[in-house]
Write a protein that holds these residues in place. Sequence first.
Motif, PDB file in Angstrom:
ATOM      1  N   GLU A   1      57.145 -91.227 -20.142  1.00 32.30           N
ATOM      2  CA  GLU A   1      56.401 -90.107 -19.580  1.00 32.30           C
ATOM      3  C   GLU A   1      56.561 -90.123 -18.069  1.00 32.30           C
ATOM      4  O   GLU A   1      56.849 -91.165 -17.479  1.00 32.30           O
ATOM      5  CB  GLU A   1      54.922 -90.193 -19.963  1.00 32.30           C
TER       6      GLU A   1
ATOM      7  N   PRO B   1      54.656 -89.374 -14.433  1.00 34.26           N
ATOM      8  CA  PRO B   1      53.269 -89.336 -13.962  1.00 34.26           C
ATOM      9  C   PRO B   1      52.822 -87.949 -13.488  1.00 34.26           C
ATOM     10  O   PRO B   1      51.651 -87.620 -13.553  1.00 34.26           O
ATOM     11  CB  PRO B   1      53.240 -90.343 -12.805  1.00 34.26           C
TER      12      PRO B   1
ATOM     13  N   THR C   1      56.498 -95.472 -17.981  1.00 33.91           N
ATOM     14  CA  THR C   1      56.249 -94.434 -16.977  1.00 33.91           C
ATOM     15  C   THR C   1      57.436 -94.470 -16.037  1.00 33.91           C
ATOM     16  O   THR C   1      57.781 -95.525 -15.513  1.00 33.91           O
ATOM     17  CB  THR C   1      54.944 -94.725 -16.210  1.00 33.91           C
TER      18      THR C   1
END
Length: 154
Positions: free
Chosen positions: A127, A129, A151
């Motif tokens: 993912e 941020p 992340t």
Amino acid sequence: MMDLWMSVFDRMNLWAWWAIGGVILIAELLTGTTYLLWPAAAAFLTGFVAMEMLGVSWPIQWAVFALLSLGLLWVGDRWVRPAMKAGAGSGLNDRSLRMVGQRVTVVSDFVSGRGRVKYGDSEWAAETPDGTDPVAGSTLVVSAVNGVVLTISS
């Protein structure tokens, strides 16, 4: 009985001190404290002092052993032990800590800030941020690891 001990002490030589050092070293291996490591090293070093050609008497040999033991214990406790503990948090066996800062390749386009990346020979959920959507083939950097989700940032 005292004569027996005196004859044993009179025959202290290199091999006797090394045998004592070996016994202490085995005890260290069984306990794993590092405190017995230093007297073992002192016994090995005292063996050199006890060599026949030097003719050093047994009271002096024992004094050398005691002084070396105390000195090495102090040095080991003061500098070696903290250095050993400092290396404990290196992340050597923690893959997630080693992944931070590594480059990954985006496998498929991200949607709503989520997608898949390739690190090494494995694909990972990832993912961003800020919710951006990198495209497939982009090279990004791992900034954090949250369980099994990486992340990533540019």
